[in-house]
Design an enzyme around this catalytic site. Structure first.
Site, PDB file in Angstrom:
ATOM      1  N   GLU A 128      18.119  22.896  22.347  1.00  0.00           N
ATOM      2  CA  GLU A 128      17.710  22.535  24.030  1.00  0.00           C
ATOM      3  C   GLU A 128      18.340  21.211  24.222  1.00  0.00           C
ATOM      4  OE1 GLU A 128      13.729  22.866  25.373  1.00  0.00           O
ATOM      5  OE2 GLU A 128      13.270  24.450  24.062  1.00  0.00           O
ATOM      6  N   GLU A 165       8.818  22.429  19.816  1.00  0.00           N
ATOM      7  CA  GLU A 165       8.022  21.259  20.465  1.00  0.00           C
ATOM      8  C   GLU A 165       6.601  21.077  20.139  1.00  0.00           C
ATOM      9  OE1 GLU A 165      11.606  20.155  23.868  1.00  0.00           O
ATOM     10  OE2 GLU A 165       9.629  21.181  24.348  1.00  0.00           O
TER      11      GLU A 165
END
Length: 447
Positions: free
Chosen positions: A353, A166
């Site tokens: 995720e 991320e």
């Protein structure tokens, strides 16, 4: 009840991150990371929480791997703590840190669980931050040394690799919004950091290829979806900016060899110039084997001048929300899959995720988290729809195996399939754990 069937070779599992679960912050030669410094600074994390102990997975990893084994997990995604390996960020190696990850990986392999190793999940050594952190191009060199060490040490044991988790959060949440470590609020800094993160990714992938490391390598990208409130051009452009800031800004350089011009111009108008040196884009544009998709939420949104960085506001349209107040918008995941496929071609996608924060309570030794089960049902339906549509999705990792240190939210927000009592560190399987175990065993679910 309808049955949703998944491919027989679907790679099921869960994910965690080092600073969120390991604890042992001051043991066996580990040095401070930026998250140690940030979390120990009053006012940064709710309730003054920090990751000093977290879930104590550093000591309890055999128990946690047993939980994975009992779940039937095929893959476990974890991250390596850079300051455990190189306490000064570079230079002298810490053998005790390496030994911990060898023990972790060996036990996973012994149980038939494939390790997915993430090199960077935000815990930059503080010693590097003291020299400018990711704003300093020297950090890219330090990351390359660290990556080469991990590649060489775990070659043959690890088949799935990820470079940086991320990067949107590591760049903009951390250096523009200031809500994550190191906690700065400077747009130019965030743009500079974002480029160096993408460059570090490219350098790592090139090293991976040059060293002939076994397995597949990718990245783990923030994704979200914004459905335009209307067909007005300004609403559609605002949503494009939000989606693109998450996806295009970090993946276009890899797949297209350039940053998206519309965002380069947008940031320039906001006072931040993109600085790219000669040869950077060639390094960044290394072929990767899969895109890691991290997805939690989406929304309907519209243009609103001077609202945040991107001049956009969300419109709440009676969506259910998770306990962290993120709208539940599973259709957004389906749209993200199509967006990625249309923009970057038929590259395999791996959901690295996806999960829900719920207000979990332990009652008579049980956690009946039906809201989380429903969330997973909705999002796995979106996964199935995309697979049926021909999109190559190779795996799904639930976030997270354990309740853990949820960054600036501290320990008050739980995402785990397993309940952790943060006083005793006792683990308790939640209802969602048993539900997910059935899905993995059967290869299908009822909805």
């Amino acid at each position: 009840m309808p049955i949703i069937q998944f491919p027989k070779d679907m790679k099921w599992g869960t994910a965690t991150a080092a600073y969120q679960v390991e604890g042992a912050a001051f043991e066996d030669g580990r040095s401070l990371s930026i998250w140690d410094t940030f979390s120990h600074t009053p006012g940064n994390v709710k309730n003054g929480d920090n990751g000093d102990v977290a879930c104590d997975s550093y000591h309890r990893y055999p128990e946690d791997i047993d939980l994975l084994d009992q779940l039937g997990a095929k893959v476990y995604r974890f991250s390596v703590s850079w300051p455990r390996i190189y306490p000064n960020g570079t230079g002298e190696l810490n053998p005790k840190g390496l030994n911990y990850y060898h023990k972790l990986v060996d036990r996973l392999v012994e149980k038939g669980i494939e390790p997915m190793l993430t090199l960077y999940h935000w815990d930059l050594p503080q010693s590097l931050q003291d020299q400018g952190g990711w704003a300093n191009r020297d950090t890219v060199d330090a990351f390359s040394q660290y990556a080469e060490t991990i590649f060489s040490e775990f070659n043959g044991k690890v088949k799935y690799w990820q470079t940086i988790n991320e990067p949107l959060c590591a760049a903009f949440l951390s250096n523009y919004q200031g809500v994550h470590a190191p906690g700065f609020t400077d747009l130019q800094l965030a743009v500079d950091v974002s480029h160096h993160l993408v460059l570090a990714h490219g350098r790592a992938v090139k090293l991976f290829r040059d060293l002939g490391i076994e397995g597949q390598i990718g990245t783990a990208t923030n994704t979200t979806w914004r459905e335009p409130f209307s067909q007005k051009p300004e609403d559609m452009e605002a949503c494009r900016r939000e989606i693109g800031h998450n996806i295009d800004w970090f993946l276009d350089p890899i797949f297209k060899g350039e940053y998206p011009p519309y965002l380069v111009e947008w940031f320039k108008n906001k006072g931040a110039e993109l600085h790219v040196e000669e040869g950077d884009m060639e390094i960044i544009q290394q072929p990767i084997d899969f895109i890691g998709v991290n997805y939690y939420s989406g929304n309907v949104a519209r243009y609103k001048k001077d609202t945040g960085l991107l001049d956009i506001e969300n419109i709440e349209i009676d969506y259910d929300q998770t306990y962290i107040e993120w709208p539940i918008y599973a259709d957004g995941l389906y749209k993200v899959f199509h967006y990625l496929a249309e923009r970057y071609g038929p590259i395999p996608l791996f959901i690295t995720e996806n999960g829900a924060c719920c207000r979990d309570e332990l009652v008579n030794g049980k956690v009946m988290d039906q809201n989380r089960v429903k969330y997973y049902q909705q999002h796995l339906t979106a996964v199935s729809r995309a697979i049926e549509s021909g999109i190559p999705i190779i795996g799904y990792l639930a976030w997270s195996l354990l309740d853990n240190f949820e960054w600036a939210e501290g320990y008050g927000k739980r995402f785990g399939l397993v309940y952790v009592d943060f006083q005793t560190l006792e683990r308790k399987k939640k209802e969602s754990y048993y539900w997910y175990k059935k899905v993995i065993a059967n290869g299908w679910m009822e909805i």
